[in-house]
Design a protein around this motif. Structure first.
Motif, PDB file in Angstrom:
ATOM      1  N   ASN A 189      -6.904  -4.421   2.218  1.00  0.00           N
ATOM      2  CA  ASN A 189      -6.112  -4.844   1.612  1.00  0.00           C
ATOM      3  C   ASN A 189      -4.910  -5.754   2.127  1.00  0.00           C
ATOM      4  N   GLY A 190      -4.870  -6.079   3.441  1.00  0.00           N
ATOM      5  CA  GLY A 190      -4.239  -7.059   3.824  1.00  0.00           C
ATOM      6  C   GLY A 190      -3.094  -6.482   4.977  1.00  0.00           C
ATOM      7  N   PHE A 191      -3.067  -5.198   5.343  1.00  0.00           N
ATOM      8  CA  PHE A 191      -2.176  -4.511   6.288  1.00  0.00           C
ATOM      9  C   PHE A 191      -2.723  -4.793   7.573  1.00  0.00           C
ATOM     10  N   VAL A 192      -2.173  -6.060   8.347  1.00  0.00           N
ATOM     11  CA  VAL A 192      -2.436  -6.308   9.585  1.00  0.00           C
ATOM     12  C   VAL A 192      -2.403  -5.390  10.730  1.00  0.00           C
ATOM     13  N   GLU A 193      -1.281  -4.691  10.443  1.00  0.00           N
ATOM     14  CA  GLU A 193      -1.150  -3.619  11.478  1.00  0.00           C
ATOM     15  C   GLU A 193      -1.998  -2.657  11.555  1.00  0.00           C
ATOM     16  N   CYS A 194      -2.294  -2.391  10.211  1.00  0.00           N
ATOM     17  CA  CYS A 194      -3.536  -1.266  10.339  1.00  0.00           C
ATOM     18  C   CYS A 194      -4.940  -1.805  10.923  1.00  0.00           C
ATOM     19  N   THR A 195      -5.084  -3.258  10.782  1.00  0.00           N
ATOM     20  CA  THR A 195      -6.237  -3.825  11.401  1.00  0.00           C
ATOM     21  C   THR A 195      -6.272  -3.693  12.922  1.00  0.00           C
ATOM     22  N   PHE A 196      -5.175  -3.945  13.353  1.00  0.00           N
ATOM     23  CA  PHE A 196      -4.687  -4.141  14.792  1.00  0.00           C
ATOM     24  C   PHE A 196      -4.809  -2.620  15.401  1.00  0.00           C
ATOM     25  N   THR A 197      -4.604  -1.557  14.484  1.00  0.00           N
ATOM     26  CA  THR A 197      -4.539  -0.070  15.073  1.00  0.00           C
ATOM     27  C   THR A 197      -6.070   0.000  15.130  1.00  0.00           C
ATOM     28  N   LEU A 198      -7.033  -0.373  14.064  1.00  0.00           N
ATOM     29  CA  LEU A 198      -8.388  -0.107  14.339  1.00  0.00           C
ATOM     30  C   LEU A 198      -8.993  -0.604  15.434  1.00  0.00           C
ATOM     31  N   GLY A 199      -8.696  -1.779  15.794  1.00  0.00           N
ATOM     32  CA  GLY A 199      -8.946  -2.349  16.989  1.00  0.00           C
ATOM     33  C   GLY A 199      -8.988  -1.650  18.316  1.00  0.00           C
ATOM     34  N   THR A 200      -7.644  -1.128  18.303  1.00  0.00           N
ATOM     35  CA  THR A 200      -7.225  -0.207  19.280  1.00  0.00           C
ATOM     36  C   THR A 200      -7.970   1.122  19.295  1.00  0.00           C
ATOM     37  N   VAL A 201      -8.384   1.608  18.159  1.00  0.00           N
ATOM     38  CA  VAL A 201      -8.701   2.919  18.348  1.00  0.00           C
ATOM     39  C   VAL A 201     -10.381   2.824  18.574  1.00  0.00           C
ATOM     40  N   TYR A 202     -10.913   1.915  18.311  1.00  0.00           N
ATOM     41  CA  TYR A 202     -12.439   1.551  18.826  1.00  0.00           C
ATOM     42  C   TYR A 202     -12.381   0.979  20.123  1.00  0.00           C
ATOM     43  N   ARG A 203     -11.432   0.253  20.601  1.00  0.00           N
ATOM     44  CA  ARG A 203     -11.403  -0.207  21.941  1.00  0.00           C
ATOM     45  C   ARG A 203     -11.252   0.883  22.928  1.00  0.00           C
ATOM     46  N   ASP A 204     -10.480   1.847  22.506  1.00  0.00           N
ATOM     47  CA  ASP A 204     -10.037   2.825  23.637  1.00  0.00           C
ATOM     48  C   ASP A 204     -10.987   4.319  23.265  1.00  0.00           C
TER      49      ASP A 204
END
Length: 162
Positions: free
Chosen positions: A49-64
């Motif tokens: 739905n366009g919440f870019v901070e949540c998109t970034f957080t998902l990247g961090t969750v999966y990376r780490d």
């Protein structure tokens, strides 16, 4: 001092002590209540739905591998989506992935591209890492003057808060 220093400081000092709850509203409440599968699903919905901070957080969750199995392919996808929307931290993290070859083929040219996009927004960690690439001539022409300018810029407070 190596370019991975910022990543270590960031990874050990910030993301793992505060991660992954950032500013994702409803999802943050699920995280605080320990409802982690629901939290991940809510992050995905908010991201769609366009919440870019949540998109970034998902990247961090999966990376780490926080709350989910580590998955660099998913991290790359989420970070790329956030980075294309102009998220400076996601651009920096993509640069770091390519710089260090984490989950992707090491590619200094691609690292420099993402660091540059983040640095252009005043993100000091990206300015520093891009300076290292210029100092060493990795992915960009070796340019000590440009490296020194970037190093100097990186000592200023970041225009993009963590």
């Amino acid at each position: 001092m190596r370019r991975w220093l910022w990543g270590m400081i960031l990874g050990l000092g910030i993301l793992q002590t505060q991660a992954p709850a950032y500013a994702c509203g409803e999802a943050d409440d699920l995280y605080k209540r320990g409802l982690y599968p629901e939290y991940i699903e809510q992050l995905k919905q908010l991201s769609e739905n366009g919440f870019v901070e949540c998109t970034f957080t998902l990247g961090t969750v999966y990376r780490d591998g926080i709350l989910v199995p580590q998955d660099y392919e998913q991290a790359l996808a989420w970070y790329s989506y956030a980075a294309e929307q102009g998220h400076a931290f996601a651009q920096f993290d993509l640069g770091t992935m390519f710089d260090n070859g984490n989950g992707v083929k090491q590619d200094y040219l691609e690292a420099a591209r993402w660091y540059q996009r983040s640095a252009d927004q005043g993100f000091n960690m990206a300015q520093y890492n891009l300076g290292v690439l210029y100092a060493e001539g990795l992915g960009v022409p070796k340019d000590e003057r440009k490296a020194q300018i970037l190093f100097a810029l990186s000592t200023r407070p970041s225009e993009k808060p963590l």
